[in-house]
Write a protein that holds these residues in place. Structure first.
Motif, PDB file in Angstrom:
ATOM      1  N   LYS A 231       0.735  -1.292  -0.301  1.00  9.28           N
ATOM      2  CA  LYS A 231      -0.167  -0.232  -0.020  1.00  9.28           C
ATOM      3  C   LYS A 231       0.610   1.383   0.049  1.00  9.28           C
ATOM      4  O   LYS A 231       1.697   1.430   0.088  1.00  9.28           O
ATOM      5  CB  LYS A 231      -0.899   0.629   1.407  1.00  9.28           C
ATOM      6  CG  LYS A 231      -0.348  -0.303   2.463  1.00  9.28           C
ATOM      7  CD  LYS A 231      -1.404   0.011   3.637  1.00  9.28           C
ATOM      8  CE  LYS A 231      -0.521  -0.604   5.366  1.00  9.28           C
ATOM      9  NZ  LYS A 231      -0.469  -2.335   4.837  1.00  9.28           N
TER      10      LYS A 231
ATOM     11  N   VAL B  71       0.712   5.085   1.481  1.00  8.26           N
ATOM     12  CA  VAL B  71       0.194   5.819   2.601  1.00  8.26           C
ATOM     13  C   VAL B  71       0.340   7.246   1.985  1.00  8.26           C
ATOM     14  O   VAL B  71       1.540   7.428   1.929  1.00  8.26           O
ATOM     15  CB  VAL B  71       0.707   5.731   3.996  1.00  8.26           C
ATOM     16  CG1 VAL B  71      -0.462   6.641   4.808  1.00  8.26           C
ATOM     17  CG2 VAL B  71      -0.178   4.236   4.624  1.00  8.26           C
TER      18      VAL B  71
ATOM     19  N   ILE C 217      -4.796  11.262   6.164  1.00  7.84           N
ATOM     20  CA  ILE C 217      -4.078  10.611   5.212  1.00  7.84           C
ATOM     21  C   ILE C 217      -5.301  10.199   4.319  1.00  7.84           C
ATOM     22  O   ILE C 217      -6.143  10.368   4.739  1.00  7.84           O
ATOM     23  CB  ILE C 217      -3.343   9.329   6.311  1.00  7.84           C
ATOM     24  CG1 ILE C 217      -4.594   8.409   7.034  1.00  7.84           C
ATOM     25  CG2 ILE C 217      -2.467   9.488   6.975  1.00  7.84           C
ATOM     26  CD1 ILE C 217      -3.751   7.100   7.141  1.00  7.84           C
ATOM     27  N   TRP C 218      -4.432   9.312   3.686  1.00  2.25           N
ATOM     28  CA  TRP C 218      -5.747   8.335   2.679  1.00  2.25           C
ATOM     29  C   TRP C 218      -4.567   7.676   1.519  1.00  2.25           C
ATOM     30  O   TRP C 218      -3.026   7.724   2.040  1.00  2.25           O
ATOM     31  CB  TRP C 218      -6.282   9.682   1.616  1.00  2.25           C
ATOM     32  CG  TRP C 218      -5.317  10.358   0.065  1.00  2.25           C
ATOM     33  CD1 TRP C 218      -4.997   9.531  -1.063  1.00  2.25           C
ATOM     34  CD2 TRP C 218      -4.574  11.768   0.661  1.00  2.25           C
ATOM     35  NE1 TRP C 218      -4.280  10.868  -1.757  1.00  2.25           N
ATOM     36  CE2 TRP C 218      -3.255  11.167  -0.765  1.00  2.25           C
ATOM     37  CE3 TRP C 218      -4.342  12.328   1.660  1.00  2.25           C
ATOM     38  CZ2 TRP C 218      -2.590  12.421  -0.945  1.00  2.25           C
ATOM     39  CZ3 TRP C 218      -3.537  13.137   1.253  1.00  2.25           C
ATOM     40  CH2 TRP C 218      -2.621  12.749  -0.146  1.00  2.25           C
ATOM     41  N   PHE C 219      -5.242   6.789   0.752  1.00  8.47           N
ATOM     42  CA  PHE C 219      -4.001   6.134   0.008  1.00  8.47           C
ATOM     43  C   PHE C 219      -4.521   6.376  -1.446  1.00  8.47           C
ATOM     44  O   PHE C 219      -5.075   6.534  -2.038  1.00  8.47           O
ATOM     45  CB  PHE C 219      -5.102   4.475   0.373  1.00  8.47           C
ATOM     46  CG  PHE C 219      -4.463   4.004   1.585  1.00  8.47           C
ATOM     47  CD1 PHE C 219      -3.528   3.322   2.162  1.00  8.47           C
ATOM     48  CD2 PHE C 219      -6.054   4.496   2.663  1.00  8.47           C
ATOM     49  CE1 PHE C 219      -3.864   2.962   3.720  1.00  8.47           C
ATOM     50  CE2 PHE C 219      -5.421   3.523   3.915  1.00  8.47           C
ATOM     51  CZ  PHE C 219      -5.109   2.616   4.111  1.00  8.47           C
TER      52      PHE C 219
ATOM     53  N   VAL D  28      -0.049   6.191  12.140  1.00  8.80           N
ATOM     54  CA  VAL D  28      -0.763   5.135  10.744  1.00  8.80           C
ATOM     55  C   VAL D  28      -1.013   3.699  11.289  1.00  8.80           C
ATOM     56  O   VAL D  28      -1.827   3.587  11.515  1.00  8.80           O
ATOM     57  CB  VAL D  28      -0.158   5.261   9.821  1.00  8.80           C
ATOM     58  CG1 VAL D  28      -0.149   4.464   8.800  1.00  8.80           C
ATOM     59  CG2 VAL D  28      -0.012   6.453   8.812  1.00  8.80           C
TER      60      VAL D  28
ATOM     61  N   LEU E  99       1.249  -2.125   8.772  1.00  9.63           N
ATOM     62  CA  LEU E  99       2.387  -1.767   7.948  1.00  9.63           C
ATOM     63  C   LEU E  99       3.680  -2.706   7.955  1.00  9.63           C
ATOM     64  O   LEU E  99       3.811  -3.042   8.227  1.00  9.63           O
ATOM     65  CB  LEU E  99       3.773  -0.266   8.198  1.00  9.63           C
ATOM     66  CG  LEU E  99       2.395   0.811   8.396  1.00  9.63           C
ATOM     67  CD1 LEU E  99       3.759   1.628   9.333  1.00  9.63           C
ATOM     68  CD2 LEU E  99       2.143   1.222   6.579  1.00  9.63           C
TER      69      LEU E  99
ATOM     70  N   ASP F 177       6.332  -0.924   2.607  1.00  4.97           N
ATOM     71  CA  ASP F 177       5.190  -0.133   2.003  1.00  4.97           C
ATOM     72  C   ASP F 177       5.660   1.365   1.866  1.00  4.97           C
ATOM     73  O   ASP F 177       6.511   1.767   2.907  1.00  4.97           O
ATOM     74  CB  ASP F 177       4.219  -0.406   3.601  1.00  4.97           C
ATOM     75  CG  ASP F 177       3.255  -0.716   3.356  1.00  4.97           C
ATOM     76  OD1 ASP F 177       3.180  -2.008   2.455  1.00  4.97           O
ATOM     77  OD2 ASP F 177       2.313  -1.547   3.994  1.00  4.97           O
TER      78      ASP F 177
ATOM     79  N   ILE G  92       5.350   5.928   2.352  1.00  4.27           N
ATOM     80  CA  ILE G  92       4.274   6.969   2.756  1.00  4.27           C
ATOM     81  C   ILE G  92       5.107   8.002   2.360  1.00  4.27           C
ATOM     82  O   ILE G  92       5.779   8.534   2.698  1.00  4.27           O
ATOM     83  CB  ILE G  92       4.697   7.002   4.128  1.00  4.27           C
ATOM     84  CG1 ILE G  92       3.976   5.572   5.144  1.00  4.27           C
ATOM     85  CG2 ILE G  92       3.864   7.869   5.378  1.00  4.27           C
ATOM     86  CD1 ILE G  92       4.522   5.148   6.809  1.00  4.27           C
TER      87      ILE G  92
END
Ligand code: MG
Length: 251
Positions: free
Chosen positions: A56, A58, A81-83, A207, A213, A217, A219
């Motif tokens: 993912k 972030v 936050i969003w993805f 997060v 996490l 991943d 960010i």
């Protein structure tokens, strides 16, 4: 480790340490305790990939005060936050493609965190131990769709909208770096990572409170002021202190 890249030759994908332009192939797991070849691997026929394949991405918004000011929004009390879709990733040198070139599409230069270990609910004080390193990123945004839809995921997740790389820097202080974006050679963003409202360790802690996490991943930690519109033919370059530049053209 120091600068770690990910490369492809034919069907084979591997990580390598980059020293003075030479590649030393990594043996073992990049997230474990890898070793490196003593002799360099020839670069001929190699393609540079994004340095990790995350489960993912972030993203953190409005994390630099001067950027919050230019958007006219108010300073967030906790990280926003969003993805972003992992399919939006492109490596150094690949082209950003705008599905709606008549919309306002913006560059956003950002420092990216690359996680090194699985974690959940870590404190800010412990967060550094779970981070593999840092790299350069762009959070390309279709501002027209972002404004129309009120939520940010789609307008920032189009294919090619997340340039990342070229390499992961594992020995760097993430909070003492100049962060610049050049558009066709002109300096457009000129920030410093010490100006983040929520620093990298607080972001990882926030997060991870309820979201696990995983190694690899990514960010994105937000962009400084100076955002602006891009168009076909532009050459965009993110320059973060101590890192190789991340260069992408727009089409
Ligand atoms: Mg952003």
């Amino acid at each position: 480790m120091a600068s770690i890249g990910r490369f492809q030759k034919g069907e084979e994908i591997f990580h390598a340490k980059v020293v003075d332009g030479e590649l030393y192939r990594l043996r073992g797991d990049v997230f474990g305790s890898p070793s490196f070849d003593k002799r360099p691997t020839p670069r001929k026929g190699l393609r540079t990939l994004v340095p990790v394949a995350p489960s993912k991405i972030v993203a953190v918004g409005l994390n630099y005060k001067d950027h919050v000011r230019e958007t006219g929004k108010s300073l967030p009390k906790s990280p926003i936050i969003w993805f972003k879709a992992t399919t939006s990733l492109i490596p150094d040198g690949a082209k950003i493609e705008l599905p709606f070139p008549n919309h306002r599409n913006d560059y956003e230069a950002e420092l990216a965190i690359v996680m090194g270990r699985r974690c959940r609910n870590v404190t800010a004080a412990a967060a550094a131990r779970y981070i593999l390193g840092y790299t350069s990123a762009q959070d390309i945004t279709d501002r027209t769709i972002q404004a129309a839809e009120g939520q940010w995921a789609r307008s920032k997740s189009f294919d090619t909208f997340t340039p990342l790389g070229p390499y992961i820097e594992t020995k760097i202080d993430p909070h003492d770096l100049t962060l610049q974006l050049f558009q066709n050679g002109q300096l457009r963003q000129n920030g410093h990572t010490s100006e983040m409202t929520f620093n990298c360790f607080r972001i990882v802690s926030f997060v991870s409170t309820n979201i696990t996490l995983l190694p690899g991943d990514v960010i994105l930690t937000g962009t400084p002021s100076g955002i602006g519109r891009i168009q076909s033919g532009d050459r965009l370059e993110v320059r973060i202190q101590g890192m190789a530049p991340l260069v992408n053209a727009v089409k």
